[in-house]
Design a protein around this motif. Structure first.
Motif, short mmCIF file in Angstrom:
data_model
loop_
_atom_site.label_atom_id
_atom_site.label_comp_id
_atom_site.label_asym_id
_atom_site.label_seq_id
_atom_site.Cartn_x
_atom_site.Cartn_y
_atom_site.Cartn_z
N GLU A 140 20.74 24.80 24.62
CA GLU A 140 19.78 23.27 24.30
C GLU A 140 19.41 23.36 22.38
N ILE A 141 18.94 24.51 22.47
CA ILE A 141 18.42 24.60 20.94
C ILE A 141 19.88 24.48 20.23
N ALA A 142 21.03 24.94 20.59
CA ALA A 142 22.77 24.15 20.01
C ALA A 142 23.11 23.13 20.19
N TYR A 143 22.66 22.51 20.58
CA TYR A 143 22.74 20.78 21.11
C TYR A 143 22.05 19.98 19.89
N GLN A 144 20.74 20.60 20.78
CA GLN A 144 20.00 19.89 18.89
C GLN A 144 20.35 19.55 17.71
N TYR A 145 20.43 20.85 17.27
CA TYR A 145 21.10 21.39 15.97
C TYR A 145 21.89 20.36 15.61
N GLY A 146 23.38 20.30 16.42
CA GLY A 146 24.05 19.98 16.45
C GLY A 146 24.33 18.21 17.00
N LYS A 147 23.18 17.07 17.40
CA LYS A 147 22.78 16.11 17.03
C LYS A 147 22.46 16.05 16.25
N ASN A 148 21.49 16.17 15.72
CA ASN A 148 19.87 16.40 14.62
C ASN A 148 20.98 16.24 13.54
N VAL A 149 21.87 16.64 12.78
CA VAL A 149 23.02 16.73 11.73
C VAL A 149 23.87 16.10 11.79
N GLY A 150 24.28 15.90 12.63
CA GLY A 150 25.47 14.38 13.46
C GLY A 150 24.96 13.46 13.09
N ILE A 151 24.06 13.16 13.38
CA ILE A 151 23.11 11.30 12.72
C ILE A 151 22.52 11.61 11.10
N ALA A 152 22.50 12.49 11.10
CA ALA A 152 21.83 13.09 9.32
C ALA A 152 23.10 12.61 8.67
N PHE A 153 24.42 13.09 8.79
CA PHE A 153 25.57 12.89 8.49
C PHE A 153 26.29 12.24 8.44
N GLN A 154 25.81 10.98 9.43
CA GLN A 154 26.66 9.57 9.24
C GLN A 154 25.48 8.13 9.11
N LEU A 155 24.74 9.05 8.67
CA LEU A 155 23.69 7.53 8.25
C LEU A 155 23.31 7.96 6.38
N VAL A 156 23.73 8.97 5.71
CA VAL A 156 24.08 9.70 4.78
C VAL A 156 25.11 8.76 4.03
N ASP A 157 26.50 9.24 5.81
CA ASP A 157 27.44 8.09 5.34
C ASP A 157 28.02 7.09 4.76
N ASP A 158 26.68 6.30 5.72
CA ASP A 158 26.82 4.54 5.39
C ASP A 158 25.84 4.64 4.47
N VAL A 159 25.12 5.30 4.00
CA VAL A 159 24.17 4.89 3.08
C VAL A 159 25.55 5.15 1.38
N LEU A 160 26.10 5.76 1.63
CA LEU A 160 27.56 6.49 0.71
C LEU A 160 28.95 5.10 0.33
N ASP A 161 28.13 4.34 1.72
CA ASP A 161 29.24 3.25 2.01
C ASP A 161 28.49 2.03 0.02
N PHE A 162 27.56 1.81 0.15
CA PHE A 162 27.01 1.71 -0.10
C PHE A 162 26.47 2.46 -2.00
N THR A 163 26.11 3.29 -2.29
CA THR A 163 26.10 4.13 -3.27
C THR A 163 27.37 4.61 -4.51
N SER A 164 28.40 5.12 -3.68
CA SER A 164 29.11 5.48 -4.64
C SER A 164 30.64 4.69 -4.51
N GLY A 165 31.50 5.13 -4.90
CA GLY A 165 32.06 4.64 -5.50
C GLY A 165 33.50 5.11 -4.78
N ALA A 166 34.78 3.93 -4.36
CA ALA A 166 36.07 4.03 -3.96
C ALA A 166 36.56 5.45 -4.25
N ASN A 167 36.83 5.76 -5.60
CA ASN A 167 37.25 7.09 -6.14
C ASN A 167 36.39 8.38 -5.48
#
Length: 422
Positions: A297-324
């Motif tokens: 469960e510890i391993a699973y929960q770490y992966g789940k929470n990091v994975g969601i955070a990673f995608q949230l940041v990815d969604d932010v970068l779609d607005f804040t980073s250039g195409a390059n």
């Protein structure tokens, strides 16, 4: 706590930026916290028992009029991180040494990863082999196999073994990258994308039919490698990933009219499309070395929470980073008709976005107007703050393991997830 929720969220996020997440680990002695503010959402993390191989409960009871971060852990007594404690000065738990760079620590095990994947994809037909090898050129970030390798080593040490990887654990790291890449090939076909990782997509170069076949072939090779591990529970856990990927893609095709359901829908889709692979891969390597469900469960929960955070940041970068920087066009999600975290948060200040979301930004000028609304709102800051909360929970989970360089590298990785720019 009175006042508009976006002002309260900004106040919290300001406090959260003064200290790195690694330092915040040492604040774990803080009391459990429940934070509330008007007009945001309610998230509840749970790590209670559940059926083997099933995804962990996602944040539920989404309500855009309340914000309550709570922890309801029935088997572990560790305490949640208060965002106001991020600026505190706390002692280190076992070492004054600076944690090693996660990429450097995993480099030895990842050095021949892509060569081994290409061996798995061996096929006599030259064109198919070239298609399958196209993204396995060694230029990817290899985030997923790196997390799996570090988690495996940390779990081995926690389980009183040497830190060296078991053959099956390394195979899982390789399989995770194969499943991820196959999903990218299929996603590019569905989205009609013409650029990925800074170069033309497979569907752009060879057509959609051959791209679909290449993605299928990569998945079949990953399935064969998985079967060779010879552990039925591991097969079941990683098979859940493929089911989640398909369900997540179907969820992405739809929109929810109700605001509360819309945010819940977004987070669940984020889990299925991104976090499930990381969570279940981490769980799989734990199964090979430890029989304790709590450790799984510890391993699973770490992966789940990091994975969601990673995608949230990815969604932010779609607005804040250039195409390059991104290696793909910016505003790609809006152009695909997708309302991600920054847009959903921006709705609270710009209700005009609701109609655009329901028509999936299909009218002339919708993409440009939505882009401007997001940048004028606190949507980016609030999404970043939410990602930080998920990373805090990932730290809370992984800190339950015995101290090791790999465990500390996984903690440091959460900060790298939040500060990446591509």
């Amino acid at each position: 706590m009175a006042g508009p929720w976006w002002r309260q969220c900004r106040r919290w996020s300001t406090k959260c930026t003064s200290t790195g997440l690694f330092e915040s680990l040492w604040c774990l002695k803080a009391r459990p916290v429940s934070v509330s503010a008007s007009s945001l959402l309610r998230l509840s993390w749970s790590s209670g028992p559940r059926n083997e191989g099933q995804p962990s409960p996602l944040p539920t009871q989404i309500n855009l009029k309340t914000l309550s971060f709570t922890s309801s852990f029935t088997r572990h007594k560790s305490q949640f991180l208060d965002p106001t404690l991020l600026s505190c000065s706390c002692r280190k738990m076992h070492s004054d040494a600076k944690p090693k760079d996660p990429f450097a620590l995993a480099q030895k095990d990842l050095k021949s990863l892509y060569d081994d994947i290409r061996k798995e994809l061996f096929v006599s037909k030259d064109e198919l082999k070239y298609l399958c090898d196209y993204y396995f050129d060694g230029k990817g970030k290899a985030i997923r196999p790196m997390i799996v390798v570090l988690m495996a080593r940390a779990l081995n040490i926690h389980s009183n073994r040497s830190g060296d990887l078991l053959p099956g654990q390394r195979a899982i790291a390789m399989i995770s990258e194969m499943i991820h890449t196959a999903s990218l090939v299929h996603d590019d076909v569905i989205d009609g994308s013409d650029k990925r990782r800074g170069k033309r997509t497979i569907n752009e170069m060879w057509g959609e039919r051959k791209a679909i076949l290449a993605g299928d072939f990569i998945l079949s090779a990953a399935s064969m490698a998985l079967a060779r591990i010879g552990n039925n529970t591991v097969v079941k856990v990683l098979s859940q990933v493929i089911e989640d990927l398909v369900r997540g893609e179907f969820m992405q095709l739809g929109s929810k009219e109700n605001e509360n359901e819309r945010f819940k829908h977004y987070l669940e889709k984020t889990f299925k499309k991104t976090a499930s692979l990381i969570a279940n891969s981490c769980k799989a390597v734990s199964i090979l070395v430890n029989s304790d469900p709590d450790v799984h469960e510890i391993a699973y929960q770490y992966g789940k929470n990091v994975g969601i955070a990673f995608q949230l940041v990815d969604d932010v970068l779609d607005f804040t980073s250039g195409a390059n920087q991104l290696g793909k066009p910016s505003a790609a999600d809006l152009k695909l008709g997708l309302a991600t975290g920054p847009v959903l948060f921006a709705c609270q200040q710009f209700p005009e976005l609701h109609a655009m979301i329901m028509r999936r930004f299909s009218s002339k000028g919708d993409v440009d107007r939505a882009w401007q609304y997001v940048l004028q709102s606190d949507g980016v800051q609030q999404t970043n703050y939410l990602a930080r909360r998920y990373c805090q929970e990932a730290i809370r989970q992984i800190s339950m393991l015995r101290p090791s360089a790999e465990r500390d590298a996984l903690i440091r990785l959460t900060e790298m997830v939040l500060t990446r720019d591509k």
